[in-house]
Design a protein around this motif. Structure first.
Motif, mmCIF file in Angstrom:
data_model
loop_
_atom_site.group_PDB
_atom_site.id
_atom_site.type_symbol
_atom_site.label_atom_id
_atom_site.label_comp_id
_atom_site.label_asym_id
_atom_site.label_seq_id
_atom_site.Cartn_x
_atom_site.Cartn_y
_atom_site.Cartn_z
ATOM 1 N N UNK A 164 36.260 -58.101 3.504
ATOM 2 C CA UNK A 164 35.381 -57.056 2.990
ATOM 3 C C UNK A 164 34.866 -56.179 4.125
ATOM 4 N N UNK A 165 34.886 -54.873 3.903
ATOM 5 C CA UNK A 165 34.215 -53.936 4.795
ATOM 6 C C UNK A 165 32.748 -53.848 4.371
ATOM 7 N N UNK A 166 31.848 -53.743 5.350
ATOM 8 C CA UNK A 166 30.417 -53.721 5.027
ATOM 9 C C UNK A 166 29.991 -52.340 4.552
ATOM 10 N N UNK A 167 30.343 -51.326 5.312
ATOM 11 C CA UNK A 167 30.012 -49.930 5.001
ATOM 12 C C UNK A 167 31.131 -49.064 5.567
ATOM 13 N N UNK A 168 30.970 -47.760 5.443
ATOM 14 C CA UNK A 168 31.984 -46.835 5.971
ATOM 15 C C UNK A 168 31.330 -45.731 6.781
ATOM 16 N N UNK A 169 31.675 -45.663 8.075
ATOM 17 C CA UNK A 169 31.322 -44.547 8.951
ATOM 18 C C UNK A 169 29.823 -44.250 8.983
ATOM 19 N N UNK A 170 29.015 -45.289 9.175
ATOM 20 C CA UNK A 170 27.600 -45.062 9.428
ATOM 21 C C UNK A 170 27.450 -44.308 10.749
ATOM 22 N N UNK A 289 34.874 -61.015 7.123
ATOM 23 C CA UNK A 289 34.049 -59.811 7.208
ATOM 24 C C UNK A 289 34.752 -58.865 8.170
ATOM 25 N N UNK A 290 35.164 -57.717 7.670
ATOM 26 C CA UNK A 290 36.043 -56.803 8.404
ATOM 27 C C UNK A 290 35.300 -55.689 9.137
ATOM 28 N N UNK A 291 33.990 -55.823 9.289
ATOM 29 C CA UNK A 291 33.243 -54.816 10.024
ATOM 30 C C UNK A 291 32.833 -53.642 9.163
ATOM 31 N N UNK A 292 32.349 -52.581 9.819
ATOM 32 C CA UNK A 292 31.748 -51.465 9.085
ATOM 33 C C UNK A 292 32.467 -50.147 9.301
ATOM 34 N N UNK A 293 33.732 -50.187 9.745
ATOM 35 C CA UNK A 293 34.559 -48.994 9.804
ATOM 36 C C UNK A 293 33.893 -47.912 10.667
ATOM 37 N N UNK A 312 36.222 -59.351 12.248
ATOM 38 C CA UNK A 312 37.134 -58.283 12.684
ATOM 39 C C UNK A 312 36.302 -57.027 12.900
ATOM 40 N N UNK A 313 36.631 -56.255 13.930
ATOM 41 C CA UNK A 313 35.993 -54.956 14.155
ATOM 42 C C UNK A 313 36.903 -53.888 13.555
ATOM 43 N N UNK A 314 36.376 -53.113 12.610
ATOM 44 C CA UNK A 314 37.187 -52.055 11.992
ATOM 45 C C UNK A 314 36.728 -50.695 12.479
ATOM 46 N N UNK A 315 37.698 -49.815 12.672
ATOM 47 C CA UNK A 315 37.402 -48.467 13.162
ATOM 48 C C UNK A 315 38.369 -47.485 12.532
ATOM 49 N N UNK A 316 37.867 -46.326 12.146
ATOM 50 C CA UNK A 316 38.705 -45.240 11.649
ATOM 51 C C UNK A 316 38.986 -44.322 12.828
ATOM 52 N N UNK A 317 40.234 -44.269 13.257
ATOM 53 C CA UNK A 317 40.586 -43.572 14.497
ATOM 54 C C UNK A 317 41.619 -42.490 14.221
ATOM 55 N N UNK A 318 41.181 -41.236 14.248
ATOM 56 C CA UNK A 318 42.059 -40.098 13.986
ATOM 57 C C UNK A 318 42.530 -39.412 15.262
ATOM 58 N N UNK A 319 42.448 -40.097 16.386
ATOM 59 C CA UNK A 319 42.998 -39.552 17.626
ATOM 60 C C UNK A 319 44.528 -39.541 17.545
ATOM 61 N N UNK A 320 45.155 -38.788 18.438
ATOM 62 C CA UNK A 320 46.615 -38.747 18.452
ATOM 63 C C UNK A 320 47.207 -40.091 18.839
ATOM 64 N N UNK A 321 46.493 -40.838 19.689
ATOM 65 C CA UNK A 321 46.881 -42.190 20.083
ATOM 66 C C UNK A 321 45.617 -43.051 20.085
ATOM 67 N N UNK A 322 45.723 -44.335 19.735
ATOM 68 C CA UNK A 322 44.528 -45.150 19.542
ATOM 69 C C UNK A 322 44.129 -46.017 20.720
ATOM 70 N N UNK A 323 44.865 -45.942 21.835
ATOM 71 C CA UNK A 323 44.674 -46.907 22.905
ATOM 72 C C UNK A 323 43.259 -47.007 23.427
ATOM 73 N N UNK A 324 42.630 -45.867 23.736
ATOM 74 C CA UNK A 324 41.294 -45.892 24.316
ATOM 75 C C UNK A 324 40.274 -46.481 23.354
#
Length: 451
Positions: A164-170, A289-293, A312-324
């Motif tokens: 489950x994700x807790x929230x989205x993009x706080x 618990x998949x984090x809060x995006x 798990x730490x969840x992140x929405x990443x719209x960069x061209x590459x996600x490495x950083x």
């Protein structure tokens, strides 16, 4: 590598580990994996918002994707079977956030489900916003417990739920929505008295007296009691989330101010993650618990708090590459799931004027972007999954929030983008081997060369 032996969930069947009947996470030879209910090493390869009732046109009740699919398939159930089978054929094994749960068992082998976003703080703050919803009010704990039971509880025994994700993009600090800092936001009003009390206590601990506070914050308060009871004026400094502002290093007061902001963000995050993860685990003890995006990398204190409480730490990443971005979360010692990423093609006939992520010229460029992005992500040992945004294109007229972009793996008329989906199939089929190679690369880097 389509002949790889797999579990019914799509995990690697070779060298299986202990099965618990539910999804869990494990670090094997330095690399993080989901472990599926049958013990297979599993990377979550998903698509977000796979749903029949896709976006409405802003200001109307029209849903063009639903209209097209009713005409094409004749029924909702027929669409489900076709959509689920297509996802499997492209190498996906997970339904991302906001997808129909019924799709998990439509057609062939089961699909895992990132069952949804519980929206614990978001729903608690409805009408008051974040962070004015006052997370330190005891009512927040009661609310999260009730909402988690309502949202997560009915699926507590479903083995197919990834978590489950807790929230989205706080908003944990300045981002594309504005230059807001949590601390001056709390101190700038009297709407959250419990959080305000915590903020004042933090500042009293960080400054020897009110004069030292006034010097750093450029204020003229007579006492700590005045700070506790009076909404402060506009914050003395601002920072841009996209650029590194060297003025912070040149001005000690500025540096001290932002250190205060980051410290309070960490205190708020500690409360938020402790309460919300406890509520989800009580309601659905078998699920992760998949984090809060996270939308952008927040202050390090927030990342640390997330790592203490989330699986798990969840992140929405719209960069061209996600490495950083993936590297920024690796310090938590927890695995990282990319909850959203995408590329938009300008040859799709959509405006592409509203929405996040790179714009490219053609569908072939979208396919190449997917291959580069996922290939780079899989080289990180902490990466545990990636979910593409989104299943179907947005309306050209703009959806409910105005977004009007070519994000889909299918058009709004349910026509497949062949270059993109073929690239997805190829990369997804090889994903586990690319990820496993990260372990060998990490060992090589850690081993000194022979004399």
């Amino acid at each position: 590598m389509t002949d790889i032996p797999r579990t019914r969930w799509g995990g690697l069947a070779a060298r299986k580990v202990q099965a618990t009947g539910f999804f869990r996470v494990a670090q094997i030879d330095g690399v993080w994996w989901f472990i599926d209910p049958d013990g297979g090493r599993f990377l979550s390869k998903g698509v977000v918002s796979v749903q029949f009732d896709h976006d409405n046109i802003k200001g109307t009740e029209r849903r063009p994707y639903r209209e097209a699919c009713l005409h094409k398939y004749g029924s909702h159930d027929a669409w489900r079977g076709a959509a689920a089978d297509r996802l499997r054929s492209w190498g996906f094994n997970t339904l991302g956030a906001w997808s129909e749960p019924e799709l998990a068992h439509a057609g062939g082998a089961p699909l895992a489900s990132a069952a949804g976003v519980a929206y614990l703080a978001t729903s608690y703050g409805e009408g008051r916003g974040w962070p004015q919803c006052d997370l330190f009010d005891p009512a927040f704990e009661n609310f999260t417990q009730q909402r988690a039971q309502q949202i997560c509880g009915p699926s507590r025994d479903d083995a197919g739920v990834l978590g489950w994700f807790i929230d989205n993009e706080l908003q944990w600090g300045p981002d594309w929505r504005g230059e807001n800092e949590l601390l001056p936001s709390i101190l700038g009003s009297i709407a959250a008295p419990y959080s305000r009390g915590v903020a004042v206590a933090l500042l009293r601990d960080r400054y020897k007296d009110i004069a030292a506070f006034n010097a750093a914050w450029r204020s003229a308060l007579a006492s700590w009691d005045e700070l506790a009871g009076t909404a402060i004026a506009a914050p003395p400094f601002k920072r841009n989330f996209l650029t590194h502002d060297h003025a912070q290093e040149r001005d000690p007061s500025r540096a001290r101010y932002f250190a205060d902001c980051d410290a309070f963000a960490g205190v708020l995050a500690e409360r938020y993650f402790a309460v919300s993860t406890a509520a989800i685990r009580a309601a659905a003890p078998h699920h992760l618990v998949l984090g809060s995006r996270f939308a952008y990398v927040p202050p390090p204190q927030v990342i640390t708090a997330a790592g203490r409480y989330c699986d798990v730490i969840s992140v929405n990443c719209y960069d061209a590459l996600p490495g950083a971005v993936v590297e920024a979360y690796a310090a938590t010692g927890r695995p990282c799931l990319i909850g959203e990423f995408s590329f938009r093609g300008d040859d799709a006939g959509l405006p592409n004027t509203q929405g996040a992520g790179p714009r490219v010229e053609t569908q072939a460029d979208r396919a190449a972007g997917y291959a580069r992005y996922v290939g780079a992500a899989l080289r990180h040992p902490n990466l545990i999954g990636y979910h593409w945004f989104v299943h179907a294109d947005q309306p050209a007229e703009g959806r409910w929030d105005g977004e009007n972009s070519n994000y889909g793996v299918v058009t709004i008329h349910d026509e497949i983008y062949p270059e993109l989906t073929e690239a997805m199939r190829v990369v997804n089929d090889d994903a586990e081997w690319l990820h496993e190679a990260a372990a060998a690369a990490a060992r090589r880097m850690a081993t000194p060369p022979a004399a």
